[in-house]
Write an enzyme that holds these catalytic residues in place. Structure first.
Site, PDB file in Angstrom:
ATOM      1  N   LEU A  74     -37.958 -44.447  17.431  1.00 21.34           N
ATOM      2  CA  LEU A  74     -39.093 -44.637  18.547  1.00 21.34           C
ATOM      3  C   LEU A  74     -38.453 -44.472  19.660  1.00 21.34           C
ATOM      4  O   LEU A  74     -39.084 -44.510  20.815  1.00 21.34           O
ATOM      5  CB  LEU A  74     -39.805 -45.780  18.401  1.00 21.34           C
ATOM      6  CG  LEU A  74     -40.584 -46.030  16.978  1.00 21.34           C
ATOM      7  CD1 LEU A  74     -41.562 -47.109  17.014  1.00 21.34           C
ATOM      8  CD2 LEU A  74     -41.655 -44.522  16.776  1.00 21.34           C
ATOM      9  N   HIS A  76     -36.743 -42.699  23.072  1.00 16.91           N
ATOM     10  CA  HIS A  76     -36.644 -41.431  23.701  1.00 16.91           C
ATOM     11  C   HIS A  76     -35.428 -40.934  23.828  1.00 16.91           C
ATOM     12  O   HIS A  76     -34.343 -41.403  23.999  1.00 16.91           O
ATOM     13  CB  HIS A  76     -37.230 -41.523  24.985  1.00 16.91           C
ATOM     14  CG  HIS A  76     -38.774 -42.047  25.169  1.00 16.91           C
ATOM     15  ND1 HIS A  76     -39.043 -43.304  25.036  1.00 16.91           N
ATOM     16  CD2 HIS A  76     -39.700 -41.434  25.298  1.00 16.91           C
ATOM     17  CE1 HIS A  76     -40.379 -43.617  24.945  1.00 16.91           C
ATOM     18  NE2 HIS A  76     -41.031 -42.271  25.053  1.00 16.91           N
ATOM     19  N   MET A 122     -30.906 -49.488  24.510  1.00 18.97           N
ATOM     20  CA  MET A 122     -30.666 -49.231  23.007  1.00 18.97           C
ATOM     21  C   MET A 122     -29.086 -48.169  23.022  1.00 18.97           C
ATOM     22  O   MET A 122     -28.587 -48.272  22.078  1.00 18.97           O
ATOM     23  CB  MET A 122     -31.911 -48.435  22.626  1.00 18.97           C
ATOM     24  CG  MET A 122     -33.163 -49.325  22.201  1.00 18.97           C
ATOM     25  SD  MET A 122     -32.711 -51.053  21.523  1.00 18.97           S
ATOM     26  CE  MET A 122     -32.303 -50.233  20.034  1.00 18.97           C
ATOM     27  N   ASP A 137     -14.381 -49.360   9.667  1.00 17.86           N
ATOM     28  CA  ASP A 137     -13.948 -48.262   8.772  1.00 17.86           C
ATOM     29  C   ASP A 137     -12.395 -47.993   8.824  1.00 17.86           C
ATOM     30  O   ASP A 137     -11.820 -47.835   7.680  1.00 17.86           O
ATOM     31  CB  ASP A 137     -14.601 -46.894   9.098  1.00 17.86           C
ATOM     32  CG  ASP A 137     -14.388 -45.623   8.291  1.00 17.86           C
ATOM     33  OD1 ASP A 137     -14.387 -45.951   7.018  1.00 17.86           O
ATOM     34  OD2 ASP A 137     -13.794 -44.913   8.814  1.00 17.86           O
TER      35      ASP A 137
END
Length: 166
Positions: A74, A76, A122, A137
């Site tokens: 959600l 943008h 975010m 990793d």
């Protein structure tokens, strides 16, 4: 506080920001991954088989910030004006260092900026997480017991909710 990503029936939706003001927005986030002495020393000496861990994590974090809306349903899509990432070794006290075998860490800090109608928290948090996952990793062949966390928002500026400092 009402949840803004759900309608009255509980259906998910992307928030309508069309009526919001365009403002300058900045978010800073950081996180840690605790590593053992072998990994820490090899990162510092740049002798990991997969390459320069801090440089690769920095690039991955920048790329992660740019892909946030493709990863978080959600969010943008934003036109980012700046993504700055610092990956550093932390010797000693770190929130991630909870075990005697993992008493050193890599810290990833991201600063993300845009001029727009919604914030970049975010994107900053995603950048940090992608950077930390990249460290994992690149080092997992030596030790799979690395500990990630915490990751948190340090500061954000701009928008209706104003200035936040952790």
């Amino acid at each position: 506080m009402d949840l803004t990503h759900f309608d009255e029936q509980g259906n998910a939706w992307m928030v309508d920001v069309s009526d919001k003001d365009v403002t300058s927005r900045t978010a800073i986030a950081e996180g840690f991954i605790a590593v053992n002495d072998t990994i820490y020393d090899r990162i510092a000496a740049r002798t990991m088989k997969k390459g320069d861990v801090l440089s690769v994590a920095q690039l991955a974090a920048i790329m992660g910030a740019k892909q946030t809306s493709q990863l978080i349903p959600l969010c943008h899509p934003l036109s980012l004006t700046k993504v700055e990432v610092h990956c550093t070794l932390v010797d000693g006290e770190s929130p991630a260092c909870t075990e005697a075998t993992h008493n050193r860490a890599v810290k990833v800090r991201a600063i993300v900026k845009t001029t727009g109608k919604t914030g970049v928290e975010m994107e900053a948090l995603t950048a940090v997480q992608v950077g930390l996952l990249t460290v994992y990793d690149m080092c997992k062949a030596i030790d799979k017991g690395m500990i990630m966390g915490p990751t948190y928002l340090v500061e954000k500026e701009g928008g209706k909710s104003g200035h936040f400092v952790r």
